[in-house]
Design an enzyme around this catalytic site. Structure first.
Site, PDB file in Angstrom:
ATOM      1  N   GLY A 255       0.836  -1.197   0.000  1.00 43.05           N
ATOM      2  CA  GLY A 255       0.000   0.000   0.000  1.00 43.05           C
ATOM      3  C   GLY A 255       0.870   1.246   0.000  1.00 43.05           C
ATOM      4  O   GLY A 255       1.946   1.257  -0.608  1.00 43.05           O
ATOM      5  N   CYS A 256       0.445   2.277   0.683  1.00 47.56           N
ATOM      6  CA  CYS A 256       1.178   3.541   0.727  1.00 47.56           C
ATOM      7  C   CYS A 256       2.630   3.329   1.126  1.00 47.56           C
ATOM      8  O   CYS A 256       2.923   2.813   2.203  1.00 47.56           O
ATOM      9  CB  CYS A 256       0.507   4.482   1.727  1.00 47.56           C
ATOM     10  SG  CYS A 256       1.468   5.962   2.087  1.00 47.56           S
TER      11      CYS A 256
END
Length: 219
Positions: free
Chosen positions: A40-41
């Site tokens: 993810g991020c």
């Protein structure tokens, strides 16, 4: 004559000592390894793994796509096939790849095929980009995570390939003091990161999945 011989002896001893130090430094540098993961991020993954003893550096960037040297805008636009990824440089004498892989799975939602937490889309999917020597450990870590959760783990173990670091703006975002404009007004990068992480629900979801085994909750 004796003084000259003594001087030569001292110089020789110093040269040997300097050579040994240089060799030790070179040998140590050669022992460092890398592991590339997508969770993810990349700000969050970088922030998490830079807390781990034995990790020397975590760099935010992109992996798994077909475009050379992609920009952040290109990747998030969904046209390059890249994941937001982090390349972790570590000393295997201090932390092994098995431990890092275990920490990785327990810091993400490996059951989500559409992104991570509030970030949706292909660039936010999870993956491990394993070297040939890491593939077996990665598959075992995936099997362990699936057995513990009792749910299907969709995080793929992919062949390692080119890793492209993101631009300077995205490196060390979680601890930078530079002021940026957010929807909540001007904030330092560090405070903006914390607000984003809280609002995105990353820690809450990881805690719900992994309970006390979640290693970075609150990070």
């Amino acid at each position: 004559m004796t003084l000259r011989r003594t001087f030569k002896t001292v110089v020789l001893a110093l040269s040997i000592a300097v050579g040994l130090v240089a060799h030790t430094k070179t040998s140590h540098a050669q022992t460092l390894e890398t592991l590339t993961v997508a969770g993810g991020c990349f700000w969050c993954v970088e922030a998490d793994f830079e807390k781990v003893d034995g990790v020397k550096e975590a760099v935010s960037g992109f992996a798994g796509g077909s475009t050379a040297n992609p920009t952040y805008k290109q990747v998030t636009g969904g046209n390059t096939g890249h994941y937001e990824a982090v390349q972790i440089t570590f000393d295997p004498a201090q932390v092994d790849v098995e431990t890092l892989l275990s920490l990785f799975f327990r810091s993400i939602d490996p059951t989500d095929a559409g992104g991570q937490f509030c970030d949706r889309g292909d660039s936010y999917r999870t993956a491990i980009f394993a070297t040939p020597s890491q593939t077996n450990a990665a598959n075992q870590a995936k099997a362990s995570a699936q057995a513990q959760l009792g749910q299907t783990v969709v995080t793929p173990v992919l062949k390692s390939g080119p890793f492209y670091p993101a631009d300077t703006y995205h490196q060390n975002f979680y601890k930078e003091g530079g002021i940026i404009l957010t929807r909540f007004g001007p904030k330092s990068k560090a405070k903006a990161y914390k607000a984003y992480r809280d609002a995105c629900g990353r820690d809450a979801r990881v805690k719900a999945l992994w309970g006390s085994d979640a290693p970075f909750v609150g990070g």
